[in-house]
Design a protein around this motif. Structure first.
Motif, PDB file in Angstrom:
ATOM      1  N   THR A  71      39.670  38.722  53.193  1.00  0.00           N
ATOM      2  CA  THR A  71      39.284  37.418  52.663  1.00  0.00           C
ATOM      3  C   THR A  71      38.909  37.568  51.198  1.00  0.00           C
ATOM      4  O   THR A  71      38.087  38.420  50.852  1.00  0.00           O
ATOM      5  N   LEU A  72      39.517  36.759  50.353  1.00  0.00           N
ATOM      6  CA  LEU A  72      39.184  36.732  48.928  1.00  0.00           C
ATOM      7  C   LEU A  72      38.728  35.325  48.582  1.00  0.00           C
ATOM      8  O   LEU A  72      39.429  34.355  48.868  1.00  0.00           O
ATOM      9  N   LYS A  73      37.555  35.201  47.970  1.00  0.00           N
ATOM     10  CA  LYS A  73      37.038  33.897  47.553  1.00  0.00           C
ATOM     11  C   LYS A  73      36.737  33.929  46.068  1.00  0.00           C
ATOM     12  O   LYS A  73      35.933  34.749  45.614  1.00  0.00           O
ATOM     13  N   ASN A  74      37.427  33.042  45.332  1.00  0.00           N
ATOM     14  CA  ASN A  74      37.232  32.937  43.887  1.00  0.00           C
ATOM     15  C   ASN A  74      37.337  34.292  43.190  1.00  0.00           C
ATOM     16  O   ASN A  74      36.533  34.638  42.336  1.00  0.00           O
ATOM     17  N   SER A  75      38.332  35.056  43.585  1.00  0.00           N
ATOM     18  CA  SER A  75      38.550  36.397  43.042  1.00  0.00           C
ATOM     19  C   SER A  75      39.626  36.359  41.962  1.00  0.00           C
ATOM     20  O   SER A  75      40.623  35.649  42.098  1.00  0.00           O
ATOM     21  N   ASN A  76      39.419  37.129  40.903  1.00  0.00           N
ATOM     22  CA  ASN A  76      40.359  37.173  39.790  1.00  0.00           C
ATOM     23  C   ASN A  76      40.891  38.591  39.587  1.00  0.00           C
ATOM     24  O   ASN A  76      40.148  39.555  39.761  1.00  0.00           O
ATOM     25  N   ASN A  77      42.183  38.686  39.238  1.00  0.00           N
ATOM     26  CA  ASN A  77      42.821  39.970  38.951  1.00  0.00           C
ATOM     27  C   ASN A  77      42.679  40.960  40.110  1.00  0.00           C
ATOM     28  O   ASN A  77      42.196  42.076  39.937  1.00  0.00           O
ATOM     29  N   VAL A  78      43.105  40.524  41.291  1.00  0.00           N
ATOM     30  CA  VAL A  78      42.988  41.340  42.501  1.00  0.00           C
ATOM     31  C   VAL A  78      44.372  41.639  43.052  1.00  0.00           C
ATOM     32  O   VAL A  78      45.253  40.781  43.072  1.00  0.00           O
TER      33      VAL A  78
END
Length: 76
Positions: free
Chosen positions: A17-24
């Motif tokens: 789960t990724l929430k409001n993630s950048n450059n992943v």
């Protein structure tokens, strides 16, 4: 980065789960027996590449993600 992991579930929830993630980057993982392999909510520049997802209802779910790249995943 989430890479080269084995994630084993019980057919509930999400493997990643990724929430409001950048450059992943999510790559090279085995994700087995989750309702959703990768769930992405918000964020920018997210790559999901080269994962194997087995026994999942949904491979990748994404909502409001800018610059999303999904490629070379095996979903069964």
């Amino acid at each position: 980065t989430v890479s080269s992991n084995t994630l084993l579930g019980d057919n509930v929830e999400e493997g990643v789960t990724l929430k409001n993630s950048n450059n992943v980057t999510v790559s090279g993982n085995l994700i087995d027996d989750f309702s959703t392999g990768v769930d992405i909510e918000g964020g920018t520049t997210v790559t999901v590449d080269g994962n194997t997802m087995t026994s999942v209802e949904y491979g990748v779910l994404a909502d409001t993600v800018a610059k999303l790249k999904v490629s070379n995943n095996k979903i069964t």
